[in-house]
Design an enzyme around this catalytic site. Structure first.
Site, PDB file in Angstrom:
ATOM      1  N   CYS A 283       0.692  -0.825   0.218  1.00 36.46           N
ATOM      2  CA  CYS A 283       0.426   0.262   0.020  1.00 36.46           C
ATOM      3  C   CYS A 283       0.710   1.326   0.079  1.00 36.46           C
ATOM      4  O   CYS A 283       0.205   2.243  -0.389  1.00 36.46           O
ATOM      5  CB  CYS A 283      -0.788  -0.488   1.542  1.00 36.46           C
TER       6      CYS A 283
ATOM      7  N   HIS B 132      -2.954   7.711   2.657  1.00 33.97           N
ATOM      8  CA  HIS B 132      -3.780   6.351   1.984  1.00 33.97           C
ATOM      9  C   HIS B 132      -5.042   5.849   2.285  1.00 33.97           C
ATOM     10  O   HIS B 132      -4.903   6.327   3.619  1.00 33.97           O
ATOM     11  CB  HIS B 132      -2.635   5.434   2.228  1.00 33.97           C
TER      12      HIS B 132
ATOM     13  N   ASN C  30     -10.199   0.269   0.360  1.00 34.72           N
ATOM     14  CA  ASN C  30      -8.657  -0.195   0.640  1.00 34.72           C
ATOM     15  C   ASN C  30      -7.957  -0.454  -0.351  1.00 34.72           C
ATOM     16  O   ASN C  30      -8.164  -1.955  -0.690  1.00 34.72           O
ATOM     17  CB  ASN C  30      -7.851  -0.892   1.935  1.00 34.72           C
TER      18      ASN C  30
HETATM   19  N1  COA Z   1     -17.854  -7.332  11.626  1.00 30.94           N
HETATM   20  C1  COA Z   1     -18.126  -8.204  13.010  1.00 30.94           C
HETATM   21  N2  COA Z   1     -16.970  -8.824  13.729  1.00 30.94           N
HETATM   22  C2  COA Z   1     -16.224  -8.516  14.221  1.00 30.94           C
HETATM   23  C3  COA Z   1     -15.571  -7.968  12.107  1.00 30.94           C
HETATM   24  C4  COA Z   1     -16.514  -7.667  11.592  1.00 30.94           C
HETATM   25  N3  COA Z   1     -16.465  -8.158  10.251  1.00 30.94           N
HETATM   26  N4  COA Z   1     -13.986  -8.361  12.084  1.00 30.94           N
HETATM   27  C5  COA Z   1     -13.796  -8.732  13.644  1.00 30.94           C
HETATM   28  N5  COA Z   1     -14.600  -8.540  14.186  1.00 30.94           N
HETATM   29  C6  COA Z   1     -15.517  -9.205  16.114  1.00 30.94           C
HETATM   30  C7  COA Z   1     -13.742  -9.531  15.909  1.00 30.94           C
HETATM   31  O1  COA Z   1     -14.208 -10.832  16.335  1.00 30.94           O
HETATM   32  C8  COA Z   1     -13.764  -9.287  17.948  1.00 30.94           C
HETATM   33  O2  COA Z   1     -14.061  -9.947  18.369  1.00 30.94           O
HETATM   34  P1  COA Z   1     -14.593 -10.004  19.831  1.00 30.94           P
HETATM   35  O3  COA Z   1     -14.172  -9.237  20.693  1.00 30.94           O
HETATM   36  O4  COA Z   1     -15.443 -11.110  20.465  1.00 30.94           O
HETATM   37  O5  COA Z   1     -12.473 -10.735  20.260  1.00 30.94           O
HETATM   38  C9  COA Z   1     -14.200  -7.622  17.670  1.00 30.94           C
HETATM   39  O6  COA Z   1     -14.495  -7.436  16.843  1.00 30.94           O
HETATM   40  C10 COA Z   1     -13.520  -6.477  18.207  1.00 30.94           C
HETATM   41  O7  COA Z   1     -11.983  -6.893  16.943  1.00 30.94           O
HETATM   42  P2  COA Z   1     -11.188  -6.014  16.395  1.00 30.94           P
HETATM   43  O8  COA Z   1      -9.887  -6.668  15.981  1.00 30.94           O
HETATM   44  O9  COA Z   1     -10.184  -5.240  17.902  1.00 30.94           O
HETATM   45  O10 COA Z   1     -11.939  -4.749  15.864  1.00 30.94           O
HETATM   46  P3  COA Z   1     -11.038  -3.253  15.299  1.00 30.94           P
HETATM   47  O11 COA Z   1     -12.223  -2.390  16.053  1.00 30.94           O
HETATM   48  O12 COA Z   1      -9.350  -3.702  15.676  1.00 30.94           O
HETATM   49  O13 COA Z   1     -11.089  -3.330  13.928  1.00 30.94           O
HETATM   50  C11 COA Z   1     -10.191  -3.603  12.633  1.00 30.94           C
HETATM   51  C12 COA Z   1     -10.421  -4.088  13.081  1.00 30.94           C
HETATM   52  C13 COA Z   1      -9.586  -4.556  11.071  1.00 30.94           C
HETATM   53  C14 COA Z   1     -11.284  -2.581  11.412  1.00 30.94           C
HETATM   54  C15 COA Z   1      -8.859  -2.514  12.326  1.00 30.94           C
HETATM   55  O14 COA Z   1      -8.044  -3.273  13.704  1.00 30.94           O
HETATM   56  C16 COA Z   1      -8.186  -1.945  11.450  1.00 30.94           C
HETATM   57  O15 COA Z   1      -8.443  -1.368  10.187  1.00 30.94           O
HETATM   58  N6  COA Z   1      -6.513  -2.006  11.394  1.00 30.94           N
HETATM   59  C17 COA Z   1      -5.994  -1.656  10.283  1.00 30.94           C
HETATM   60  C18 COA Z   1      -5.951  -2.096   9.563  1.00 30.94           C
HETATM   61  C19 COA Z   1      -5.542  -2.048   8.021  1.00 30.94           C
HETATM   62  O16 COA Z   1      -5.428  -1.135   7.306  1.00 30.94           O
HETATM   63  N7  COA Z   1      -4.980  -2.771   7.068  1.00 30.94           N
HETATM   64  C20 COA Z   1      -4.270  -2.894   5.593  1.00 30.94           C
HETATM   65  C21 COA Z   1      -3.201  -1.866   5.772  1.00 30.94           C
HETATM   66  S1  COA Z   1      -2.258  -0.675   4.316  1.00 30.94           S
END
Ligand code: COA
Length: 334
Positions: free
Chosen positions: A113, A252, A282
């Site tokens: 990215c 980004h 993304n």
């Molecule tokens: N729908 C519903 N629940 C979901 C889910 C979805 N699509 N994805 C994850 N969950 C759940 C998890 O299982 C977790 O449940 P639990 O508490 O029972 O274990 C809960 O939601 C929280 O998960 P968490 O991973 O802590 O959520 P978050 O607030 O960190 O959001 C992302 C997850 C992936 C959206 C976030 O971490 C993110 O955007 N990270 C950056 C990723 C990125 O940009 N990658 C590319 C970089 S170039």
């Protein structure tokens, strides 16, 4: 005489298909409300079955060349930023070169990215050194081909698209400074295990779904909100530009919460932080040139505007560029 690299054309292409949050609700255990609250994303462009990364890249390249008024024979170099090539080789740069009817050298840069910022440095260096006068730089990715649509933690995030810029030698303006970084020790935070030489594709890797993206979302989030302000400040310092003088911060597009956090940490008002993540998701190396094209075609860029472009992604990699926009707004030409 100083030689700089200015942007004289910009173009983009998004495939017509969309995956909405309602579509994802039918595929995995998720909800529109969860996705919008945690990411800000509402829909993702998805390439048609017959479209590969080069097909998107060709469309964006054509658009940028038309805006620049540059003929194919006048392009000295084509650089393609992608981590989702059509195939291992030939490079997507070469496939796109053929599709655009160019005869210049062409190659790929893979910094995931951050690819557009890495490739911008390569393009700028080629121009500043006098090795090229006109460079076509395209960021294109089809990440949905590498997404596991049974994994709710990743399938909500990614879309397909392409964006391109034409850079040309100038005496002032254009790219003012670029800061890049990498930390390969943390590569396993965001990776595709199989399909390369380490784990060639096999019936077993396919059965184990190892040819799809694996990600530690929490860690990537923390990395992004730390590294984006740092690298942006490094590029600003190199360019002698104060954050308060920026017309736009163009990050980004990965997650609206990341955009909101970095706006606060950098002290940039939300109105000056570009966002289209709700509708593009993304798109990896395409997201920054897509943003530039969006701003340009909607008349929100004026000659003299100072822009900070900033990327982060797998590698881990990160980077920022400060650019002085020199092109006149469409419809406002003298
Ligand atoms: N729908 C519903 N629940 C979901 C889910 C979805 N699509 N994805 C994850 N969950 C759940 C998890 O299982 C977790 O449940 P639990 O508490 O029972 O274990 C809960 O939601 C929280 O998960 P968490 O991973 O802590 O959520 P978050 O607030 O960190 O959001 C992302 C997850 C992936 C959206 C976030 O971490 C993110 O955007 N990270 C950056 C990723 C990125 O940009 N990658 C590319 C970089 S170039």
């Amino acid at each position: 005489m100083t030689r700089t690299a200015e942007i004289i054309g910009v173009g983009s292409y998004l495939p017509e298909g969309r995956i909405t949050n309602a579509d994802l609700e039918r595929m995995v255990d998720t909800s529109d409300e969860w996705i919008v609250t945690r990411t800000g994303i509402r829909e993702r462009p998805i390439a048609d079955e017959g479209q590969a990364t080069s097909d998107l890249a060709i469309r964006a390249g054509q658009a940028a060349l038309a805006v620049a008024g540059v003929a194919p024979e006048d392009v000295d170099l084509l650089i393609m930023a992608t981590s989702t090539p059509d195939m291992v080789f030939p490079s997507t740069g070469c496939l796109t070169q053929a599709g655009l009817g160019l005869s210049c050298p062409a190659f790929d840069v893979n910094a995931a990215c951050t690819g557009f910022i890495y490739a911008l440095q390569t393009a700028t260096s080629a121009i500043e050194s006098g090795r090229a006068d006109t460079v076509l730089l395209i960021g294109a990715d089809t990440l949905t081909r590498f997404v596991d649509f049974t994994d709710r933690t990743t399938c909500i995030l990614f879309g397909d698209g392409a964006g391109a810029v034409v850079l040309r030698a100038a005496e002032s303006g254009g790219v003012r400074g670029i800061a890049l970084g990498a930390d390969g020790k943390r590569g396993s935070m965001l990776y595709v295990p199989a399909g390369g030489s380490a784990m060639p594709a096999s019936a077993e890797t396919v059965a184990n779904r190892e040819h799809y993206i694996r990600m530690n979302g929490n860690e990537v989030f923390k990395f992004a909100v730390r590294v984006i302000p740092e690298t942006t400040n490094a590029a600003l310092a190199q360019s002698g530009v104060d954050v308060g003088d920026l017309a736009w911060l163009i990050p980004h597009q990965a997650n609206q919460r990341i955009l909101d956090t970095i706006a606060e940490r950098l002290g940039v008002s939300h109105e000056r932080v570009f966002s289209n993540v709700a509708n593009t998701a993304n798109t990896s190396a395409a997201s920054i040139p897509l943003a530039l094209d969006d701003l340009y075609t909607s008349g929100r860029l004026a000659a003299g505007d100072l822009l900070a472009l900033v990327g982060f992604g797998a590698g881990l990699t990160w980077g920022a560029a400060v650019v002085e926009w020199t092109k006149t707004t469409p419809g406002k030409e003298a």
